[in-house]
Design an enzyme around this catalytic site. Structure first.
Site, PDB file in Angstrom:
ATOM      1  N   LYS A 129       7.493 -12.665  -6.691  1.00 56.65           N
ATOM      2  CA  LYS A 129       6.341 -11.770  -6.700  1.00 56.65           C
ATOM      3  C   LYS A 129       5.574 -11.910  -8.028  1.00 56.65           C
ATOM      4  O   LYS A 129       6.072 -12.524  -8.984  1.00 56.65           O
ATOM      5  CB  LYS A 129       6.833 -10.334  -6.468  1.00 56.65           C
ATOM      6  CG  LYS A 129       7.468 -10.141  -5.067  1.00 56.65           C
ATOM      7  CD  LYS A 129       8.032  -8.729  -4.898  1.00 56.65           C
ATOM      8  CE  LYS A 129       8.617  -8.511  -3.513  1.00 56.65           C
ATOM      9  NZ  LYS A 129       9.220  -7.156  -3.360  1.00 56.65           N
ATOM     10  N   TYR A 155       3.534  -7.786   5.100  1.00 61.08           N
ATOM     11  CA  TYR A 155       4.293  -6.534   5.069  1.00 61.08           C
ATOM     12  C   TYR A 155       3.879  -5.589   6.206  1.00 61.08           C
ATOM     13  O   TYR A 155       4.044  -4.365   6.080  1.00 61.08           O
ATOM     14  CB  TYR A 155       4.128  -5.851   3.709  1.00 61.08           C
ATOM     15  CG  TYR A 155       5.041  -6.408   2.625  1.00 61.08           C
ATOM     16  CD1 TYR A 155       6.428  -6.433   2.788  1.00 61.08           C
ATOM     17  CD2 TYR A 155       4.524  -6.890   1.419  1.00 61.08           C
ATOM     18  CE1 TYR A 155       7.266  -6.931   1.803  1.00 61.08           C
ATOM     19  CE2 TYR A 155       5.369  -7.395   0.414  1.00 61.08           C
ATOM     20  CZ  TYR A 155       6.742  -7.406   0.629  1.00 61.08           C
ATOM     21  OH  TYR A 155       7.575  -7.890  -0.351  1.00 61.08           O
ATOM     22  N   PHE A 205       4.245   3.993   0.375  1.00 59.28           N
ATOM     23  CA  PHE A 205       4.067   3.059  -0.740  1.00 59.28           C
ATOM     24  C   PHE A 205       3.323   1.780  -0.332  1.00 59.28           C
ATOM     25  O   PHE A 205       3.161   0.870  -1.140  1.00 59.28           O
ATOM     26  CB  PHE A 205       5.430   2.690  -1.354  1.00 59.28           C
ATOM     27  CG  PHE A 205       6.425   2.111  -0.364  1.00 59.28           C
ATOM     28  CD1 PHE A 205       6.387   0.766  -0.023  1.00 59.28           C
ATOM     29  CD2 PHE A 205       7.389   2.920   0.219  1.00 59.28           C
ATOM     30  CE1 PHE A 205       7.305   0.229   0.885  1.00 59.28           C
ATOM     31  CE2 PHE A 205       8.312   2.396   1.131  1.00 59.28           C
ATOM     32  CZ  PHE A 205       8.266   1.043   1.464  1.00 59.28           C
ATOM     33  N   ARG A 211      19.761 -12.874   0.406  1.00 59.87           N
ATOM     34  CA  ARG A 211      19.614 -11.440   0.121  1.00 59.87           C
ATOM     35  C   ARG A 211      20.679 -10.975  -0.885  1.00 59.87           C
ATOM     36  O   ARG A 211      20.421 -10.098  -1.710  1.00 59.87           O
ATOM     37  CB  ARG A 211      19.727 -10.630   1.412  1.00 59.87           C
ATOM     38  CG  ARG A 211      18.636 -10.919   2.440  1.00 59.87           C
ATOM     39  CD  ARG A 211      17.409 -10.100   2.247  1.00 59.87           C
ATOM     40  NE  ARG A 211      17.609  -8.698   2.517  1.00 59.87           N
ATOM     41  CZ  ARG A 211      16.627  -7.804   2.553  1.00 59.87           C
ATOM     42  NH1 ARG A 211      15.375  -8.177   2.331  1.00 59.87           N
ATOM     43  NH2 ARG A 211      16.877  -6.549   2.785  1.00 59.87           N
ATOM     44  N   THR A 261      17.324  -3.623  -2.697  1.00 53.79           N
ATOM     45  CA  THR A 261      15.875  -3.409  -2.841  1.00 53.79           C
ATOM     46  C   THR A 261      15.534  -2.647  -4.116  1.00 53.79           C
ATOM     47  O   THR A 261      14.627  -3.027  -4.849  1.00 53.79           O
ATOM     48  CB  THR A 261      15.347  -2.617  -1.612  1.00 53.79           C
ATOM     49  OG1 THR A 261      15.708  -3.323  -0.432  1.00 53.79           O
ATOM     50  CG2 THR A 261      13.844  -2.437  -1.680  1.00 53.79           C
ATOM     51  N   ASN A 314      10.110  -5.335  -8.201  1.00 54.45           N
ATOM     52  CA  ASN A 314      11.458  -5.893  -8.047  1.00 54.45           C
ATOM     53  C   ASN A 314      11.512  -7.415  -7.909  1.00 54.45           C
ATOM     54  O   ASN A 314      12.459  -7.981  -7.385  1.00 54.45           O
ATOM     55  CB  ASN A 314      12.209  -5.172  -6.920  1.00 54.45           C
ATOM     56  CG  ASN A 314      11.553  -5.344  -5.564  1.00 54.45           C
ATOM     57  OD1 ASN A 314      10.526  -6.000  -5.453  1.00 54.45           O
ATOM     58  ND2 ASN A 314      12.155  -4.762  -4.547  1.00 54.45           N
ATOM     59  N   HIS A 345      11.079 -11.423  -3.164  1.00 50.53           N
ATOM     60  CA  HIS A 345      11.235 -11.076  -1.747  1.00 50.53           C
ATOM     61  C   HIS A 345      12.120 -12.112  -1.068  1.00 50.53           C
ATOM     62  O   HIS A 345      12.019 -13.304  -1.370  1.00 50.53           O
ATOM     63  CB  HIS A 345       9.874 -11.076  -1.043  1.00 50.53           C
ATOM     64  CG  HIS A 345       9.982 -11.209   0.455  1.00 50.53           C
ATOM     65  ND1 HIS A 345      10.220 -10.140   1.279  1.00 50.53           N
ATOM     66  CD2 HIS A 345       9.930 -12.287   1.269  1.00 50.53           C
ATOM     67  CE1 HIS A 345      10.286 -10.558   2.540  1.00 50.53           C
ATOM     68  NE2 HIS A 345      10.114 -11.875   2.559  1.00 50.53           N
ATOM     69  N   GLU A 366       7.973 -15.409   8.970  1.00 51.16           N
ATOM     70  CA  GLU A 366       7.385 -15.493   7.628  1.00 51.16           C
ATOM     71  C   GLU A 366       7.100 -16.952   7.247  1.00 51.16           C
ATOM     72  O   GLU A 366       6.075 -17.252   6.636  1.00 51.16           O
ATOM     73  CB  GLU A 366       8.310 -14.813   6.609  1.00 51.16           C
ATOM     74  CG  GLU A 366       8.329 -13.293   6.804  1.00 51.16           C
ATOM     75  CD  GLU A 366       9.393 -12.570   5.974  1.00 51.16           C
ATOM     76  OE1 GLU A 366      10.121 -13.231   5.204  1.00 51.16           O
ATOM     77  OE2 GLU A 366       9.483 -11.340   6.111  1.00 51.16           O
TER      78      GLU A 366
HETATM   79  P1  GTP Z   1      11.422  -7.501   0.305  1.00 58.22           P
HETATM   80  O1  GTP Z   1      12.368  -8.629   0.142  1.00 58.22           O
HETATM   81  O2  GTP Z   1      10.303  -7.481  -0.704  1.00 58.22           O
HETATM   82  O3  GTP Z   1      10.908  -7.377   1.740  1.00 58.22           O
HETATM   83  O4  GTP Z   1      12.277  -6.210  -0.037  1.00 58.22           O
HETATM   84  P2  GTP Z   1      13.407  -5.541   0.829  1.00 58.22           P
HETATM   85  O5  GTP Z   1      13.560  -6.225   2.152  1.00 58.22           O
HETATM   86  O6  GTP Z   1      14.603  -5.432  -0.042  1.00 58.22           O
HETATM   87  O7  GTP Z   1      12.797  -4.085   1.055  1.00 58.22           O
HETATM   88  P3  GTP Z   1      11.713  -3.608   2.142  1.00 58.22           P
HETATM   89  O8  GTP Z   1      11.328  -4.730   3.037  1.00 58.22           O
HETATM   90  O9  GTP Z   1      12.196  -2.340   2.726  1.00 58.22           O
HETATM   91  O10 GTP Z   1      10.483  -3.251   1.193  1.00 58.22           O
HETATM   92  C1  GTP Z   1       9.572  -4.249   0.787  1.00 58.22           C
HETATM   93  C2  GTP Z   1       9.165  -3.997  -0.645  1.00 58.22           C
HETATM   94  O11 GTP Z   1       8.467  -2.770  -0.707  1.00 58.22           O
HETATM   95  C3  GTP Z   1      10.326  -3.818  -1.625  1.00 58.22           C
HETATM   96  O12 GTP Z   1      10.823  -5.035  -2.117  1.00 58.22           O
HETATM   97  C4  GTP Z   1       9.653  -3.022  -2.722  1.00 58.22           C
HETATM   98  O13 GTP Z   1       8.896  -3.878  -3.573  1.00 58.22           O
HETATM   99  C5  GTP Z   1       8.717  -2.138  -1.934  1.00 58.22           C
HETATM  100  N1  GTP Z   1       9.334  -0.845  -1.666  1.00 58.22           N
HETATM  101  C6  GTP Z   1      10.296  -0.556  -0.754  1.00 58.22           C
HETATM  102  N2  GTP Z   1      10.618   0.735  -0.793  1.00 58.22           N
HETATM  103  C7  GTP Z   1       9.832   1.282  -1.748  1.00 58.22           C
HETATM  104  C8  GTP Z   1       9.689   2.603  -2.273  1.00 58.22           C
HETATM  105  O14 GTP Z   1      10.353   3.559  -1.849  1.00 58.22           O
HETATM  106  N3  GTP Z   1       8.756   2.765  -3.275  1.00 58.22           N
HETATM  107  C9  GTP Z   1       8.007   1.744  -3.749  1.00 58.22           C
HETATM  108  N4  GTP Z   1       7.124   1.968  -4.732  1.00 58.22           N
HETATM  109  N5  GTP Z   1       8.117   0.485  -3.286  1.00 58.22           N
HETATM  110  C10 GTP Z   1       9.010   0.273  -2.306  1.00 58.22           C
HETATM  111 MG    MG Z   2      11.952  -6.648   3.393  1.00 58.90          MG
END
Ligand code: GTP
Ligand code: MG
Length: 148
Positions: free
Chosen positions: A9, A49, A57, A85, A91, A112, A115, A126
């Site tokens: 990212k 997304y 968010f 992962r 996350t 973070n 992805h 994707e």
């Molecule tokens: P990705 O690999 O980026 O898809 O992350 P993930 O699969 O571990 O988490 P998810 O797909 O649920 O969320 C995608 C992204 O949204 C996360 O990596 C975070 O950057 C962001 N995100 C998720 N939950 C939150 C939250 O509660 N607050 C905020 N600010 N960002 C969030």
């Molecule tokens: Mg995700």
């Protein structure tokens, strides 16, 4: 062989973590099958997304992803989706174990660093979204030293 989509990212790029992150996947034994350094627009980030569009968010997440260049990659290997992962970590970096990328390099959930696809089916979607032109066709000559 299984493939996954991995994205460094904008914060990971700005913080100079590209080499470190690619090195972790390489040293594990996974094979790099696609790589590009690009900035995406809002519509594209919203497609990537789309599953999260109802989340509070979501707008902040899209702003984050379009805020600078990212590194988009396809990595290949046995169980690469699940293992990728694990290499990335939970996350929320507050919960990511030390030794994972997020555990070592991130603090806030909204910054973070990386992805990774969460399932084989989402990886397929994707990869099609990010690499419509296709990916490299090659296999590493090291594979007999990596796979039994
Ligand atoms: P990705 O690999 O980026 O898809 O992350 P993930 O699969 O571990 O988490 P998810 O797909 O649920 O969320 C995608 C992204 O949204 C996360 O990596 C975070 O950057 C962001 N995100 C998720 N939950 C939150 C939250 O509660 N607050 C905020 N600010 N960002 C969030
Ligand atoms: Mg995700």
């Amino acid at each position: 062989m299984e493939q996954t989509f991995i994205m460094i990212k904008p914060d990971g790029v700005q913080r100079g973590l590209v080499g470190e992150i690619i090195g972790r996947f390489e040293k594990k034994g996974f094979t790099l099958k696609g790589l590009k350094f690009i900035t995406v627009d809002r519509a594209f980030a919203e497609r990537h997304y789309a599953d999260l569009s109802a989340k509070p968010f979501f707008n902040g997440l899209v702003e984050y992803i379009i805020s600078g260049p990212i590194v988009a990659m396809v990595w290949e290997g046995k169980n690469v989706v699940t293992t990728g992962r694990k290499i990335i970590g939970a996350t929320n970096p507050a919960d990511s174990a030390p030794g994972t990328i997020r555990g070592d390099y991130a603090i806030d959930i909204g910054r973070n660093v990386i992805h990774g696809s969460d399932a084989v089916e989402s990886a397929r979607k994707e990869i099609a979204l990010w690499f419509p032109e296709g990916i490299a066709e090659w296999s590493s000559s090291l594979n007999p030293w990596i796979y039994e």
